[in-house]
Scaffold this motif. Structure first.
Motif, short mmCIF file in Angstrom:
data_model
loop_
_atom_site.label_atom_id
_atom_site.label_comp_id
_atom_site.label_asym_id
_atom_site.label_seq_id
_atom_site.Cartn_x
_atom_site.Cartn_y
_atom_site.Cartn_z
N SER A 161 67.63 -56.74 -22.64
CA SER A 161 67.00 -56.35 -21.39
C SER A 161 67.17 -57.46 -20.38
N SER A 162 67.51 -57.11 -19.14
CA SER A 162 67.73 -58.10 -18.09
C SER A 162 66.74 -57.89 -16.97
N LEU A 163 66.75 -58.78 -16.00
CA LEU A 163 65.80 -58.72 -14.91
C LEU A 163 65.95 -57.48 -14.05
N PHE A 189 59.43 -56.83 -0.36
CA PHE A 189 59.98 -57.06 -1.69
C PHE A 189 59.13 -58.12 -2.37
N GLN A 190 59.14 -58.09 -3.68
CA GLN A 190 58.46 -59.13 -4.44
C GLN A 190 59.14 -59.29 -5.79
N CYS A 191 59.34 -60.53 -6.20
CA CYS A 191 59.92 -60.81 -7.51
C CYS A 191 58.84 -61.26 -8.48
N ARG A 192 59.15 -61.14 -9.76
CA ARG A 192 58.21 -61.58 -10.78
C ARG A 192 57.90 -63.06 -10.58
N GLY A 193 56.65 -63.43 -10.84
CA GLY A 193 56.19 -64.76 -10.47
C GLY A 193 56.88 -65.92 -11.14
N HIS A 245 66.98 -63.41 -6.02
CA HIS A 245 67.99 -62.87 -5.10
C HIS A 245 68.93 -61.91 -5.83
N ASP A 246 69.34 -62.25 -7.04
CA ASP A 246 70.23 -61.37 -7.80
C ASP A 246 69.56 -60.03 -8.09
N CYS A 247 68.28 -60.09 -8.48
CA CYS A 247 67.54 -58.87 -8.79
C CYS A 247 67.38 -58.01 -7.54
N VAL A 248 67.00 -58.63 -6.43
CA VAL A 248 66.80 -57.90 -5.18
C VAL A 248 68.11 -57.32 -4.68
N SER A 255 66.24 -40.61 2.96
CA SER A 255 64.79 -40.49 2.80
C SER A 255 64.07 -41.48 3.71
N THR A 256 62.94 -41.06 4.26
CA THR A 256 62.18 -41.93 5.16
C THR A 256 61.38 -42.99 4.41
N GLY A 257 61.36 -42.92 3.08
CA GLY A 257 60.67 -43.93 2.30
C GLY A 257 61.20 -43.98 0.88
N GLY A 258 61.08 -45.14 0.26
CA GLY A 258 61.53 -45.29 -1.12
C GLY A 258 60.94 -46.53 -1.75
N ALA A 259 60.72 -46.47 -3.05
CA ALA A 259 60.20 -47.62 -3.80
C ALA A 259 60.96 -47.73 -5.11
N LEU A 260 61.27 -48.96 -5.52
CA LEU A 260 62.02 -49.19 -6.74
C LEU A 260 61.44 -50.38 -7.49
N GLN A 261 61.29 -50.22 -8.80
CA GLN A 261 60.80 -51.30 -9.65
C GLN A 261 61.82 -51.62 -10.72
N PHE A 262 62.31 -52.85 -10.72
CA PHE A 262 63.09 -53.39 -11.82
C PHE A 262 62.16 -54.26 -12.65
N ASP A 263 62.66 -54.74 -13.77
CA ASP A 263 61.87 -55.64 -14.59
C ASP A 263 61.51 -56.91 -13.83
N GLY A 264 62.39 -57.36 -12.96
CA GLY A 264 62.17 -58.63 -12.28
C GLY A 264 61.80 -58.55 -10.82
N CYS A 265 61.84 -57.38 -10.20
CA CYS A 265 61.55 -57.30 -8.77
C CYS A 265 61.13 -55.91 -8.35
N TYR A 266 60.47 -55.84 -7.18
CA TYR A 266 59.95 -54.60 -6.62
C TYR A 266 60.35 -54.53 -5.15
N LEU A 267 60.80 -53.35 -4.70
CA LEU A 267 61.20 -53.15 -3.31
C LEU A 267 60.60 -51.85 -2.80
N ARG A 268 60.25 -51.85 -1.52
CA ARG A 268 59.73 -50.61 -0.92
C ARG A 268 59.96 -50.62 0.58
N TYR A 269 60.21 -49.43 1.14
CA TYR A 269 60.23 -49.24 2.59
C TYR A 269 59.64 -47.86 2.89
N ASP A 270 59.11 -47.69 4.13
CA ASP A 270 58.51 -46.41 4.49
C ASP A 270 58.36 -46.33 6.00
#
Length: 284
Positions: free
Chosen positions: A31-33, A92-96, A104-107, A121-136
């Motif tokens: 499993s990777s970030l 955006f937020q990366c794991r602490g 940066h690689d994860c994002v 789409s006017t909005g979207g959210a994505l969660q990886f193991d190492g980072c989270y991104l969202r726009y709306d």
């Protein structure tokens, strides 16, 4: 009686290529970030070529650029000439525990995945193991969200004290006052994190909900993940990254495969050496 062993010797370069391929397979099996957890897209669409599309692209570019120097940031973008309804919000937020480089690689992978998954789409959210991104197109910054985005539980654990250790880990995660928290008890390890646009009290409230759901829904499972809209809590026997219950079988199978191929390759090199030795002595 003369005997000649006829074979085509394997070159050292070919052998190295084979080993590199096998090592890459072994590495990518872990499993990777940027292991995918979930993605969600708004059902409302925007027309291509509009000011809103330009603002979405600007948000994603800003997220990517900011991730090169920071592990968290949020944005509000409304380019000159755009209407009030064209404003786009993002973060955006990366794991602490991630380095800036890993963040940066994860994002970077997240921006690519989110952009491809939520086209138009006017909005979207994505969660990886190492980072989270969202726009709306509606502001969500600073707004607490305890909606369940993804929840998974592993198989029932084998050890009798699993539940006690799991509860100890979750109690510590619940009592901490940081946006990123880690805990461990024996083989059980856990982590929890809030999106940093929340207040400390909102973070605590969100994590309390996530941890309560983990206790009730995952019972004595060997691992569990609970991702809410603005926070998550996880625990696992294997560390911070939970794997599917068949992960061990995959790794064992790959290890056996690598061992067999390596043994065959060594045997070929061994036979090739003796073939040359026989030929040089006239097959005697």
């Amino acid at each position: 009686m003369n005997m000649h062993v006829i074979s085509r010797p394997i070159s050292i370069s070919s052998f190295r290529v084979l080993l590199v391929i096998l090592l890459q397979l072994a590495t990518t099996s872990d499993s990777s970030l940027d292991s995918f957890i979930y993605v969600g897209c708004s059902q409302i669409s925007y027309a291509p070529g509009t000011a809103f599309e330009s603002n979405v692209n600007s948000i994603l570019s800003s997220i990517l650029n900011s991730a090169a120097v920071s592990n968290y940031n949020n944005f509000k973008i409304s380019n000159p000439g755009a209407g009030a309804g064209d404003t786009v919000y993002g973060l955006f937020q990366c794991r602490g525990d991630l380095s800036t480089s890993d963040c940066h690689d994860c994002v970077s992978n997240g921006v690519t995945r989110l952009g491809a998954s939520c086209v138009g789409s006017t909005g979207g959210a994505l969660q990886f193991d190492g980072c989270y991104l969202r726009y709306d197109n509606a502001s969500f910054l600073g707004v607490e969200d305890k909606t369940v985005a993804s929840d998974k539980c592993g198989p029932i654990g084998d050890e009798s004290d699993l539940l006690t250790r799991r509860d100890s880990v979750l109690d510590f995660l619940k009592s901490g006052g940081q946006f990123f928290r880690v805990s461990g008890s024996g083989k059980i390890q856990g982590l929890a994190q809030c999106v940093q646009d929340l207040s400390v009290d909102e973070c605590q409230d969100c994590l309390s909900e996530a941890i309560q759901r983990l206790r009730s829904e995952c019972g004595s499972s060997a691992w569990g993940d609970m991702f809410l809209g603005k926070c998550y809590a996880r625990y696992s026997e294997r560390g911070y990254t939970s794997k599917h219950e068949n992960g061990d079988d995959v790794e064992k199978t790959l290890a056996i495969f690598i061992g067999l191929v390596a043994a065959v390759a060594i045997l070929i090199v061994f036979l090739s050496f003796f073939s040359k030795l026989f030929d040089s002595k006239g097959g005697k």
